[in-house]
Motif scaffolding. Structure first.
Motif, mmCIF file in Angstrom:
data_model
loop_
_atom_site.group_PDB
_atom_site.id
_atom_site.type_symbol
_atom_site.label_atom_id
_atom_site.label_comp_id
_atom_site.label_asym_id
_atom_site.label_seq_id
_atom_site.Cartn_x
_atom_site.Cartn_y
_atom_site.Cartn_z
ATOM 1 N N LEU A 58 0.927 -1.175 -0.085
ATOM 2 C CA LEU A 58 0.194 0.052 -0.088
ATOM 3 C C LEU A 58 0.926 1.218 0.064
ATOM 4 N N ASP A 59 1.804 1.154 0.902
ATOM 5 C CA ASP A 59 2.790 2.403 0.822
ATOM 6 C C ASP A 59 3.614 2.653 -0.759
ATOM 7 N N ARG A 60 3.819 1.632 -1.303
ATOM 8 C CA ARG A 60 4.292 1.970 -2.822
ATOM 9 C C ARG A 60 3.350 2.035 -3.645
ATOM 10 N N ILE A 61 2.198 1.768 -3.504
ATOM 11 C CA ILE A 61 0.907 2.224 -4.279
ATOM 12 C C ILE A 61 0.663 3.635 -3.956
ATOM 13 N N GLU A 62 0.718 4.179 -2.836
ATOM 14 C CA GLU A 62 0.462 5.559 -2.455
ATOM 15 C C GLU A 62 1.622 6.460 -3.020
#
Length: 66
Positions: free
Chosen positions: A22-26
């Motif tokens: 999720l961090d990488r998507i954000e």
């Protein structure tokens, strides 16, 4: 805005796998929309489930639109 969305995963450890994803998507490093192969209206949901189950037409992920 808070939309009371809930994210659920299958057999996945949230802190170990999902949080970093999720961090990488954000940050824009990953684009999860790449796995969407079919977009269908909600009325065609039975067809969407059929092609997903049978992996017909190169189906990976179906998104149903209301």
């Amino acid at each position: 805005m808070n939309r009371s969305l809930t994210l659920r995963t299958g057999q996945c450890h949230v802190q170990r796998y999902m949080r970093p994803l999720l961090d990488r998507i954000e940050r824009g490093e990953l684009d999860p929309t790449r796995v969407i192969t079919h977009r269908l209206p909600l009325a065609e949901a039975p067809h969407g489930y059929d092609i997903f189950t049978n992996k017909a037409d190169g189906c990976e992920k179906v998104v149903l639109k209301p």
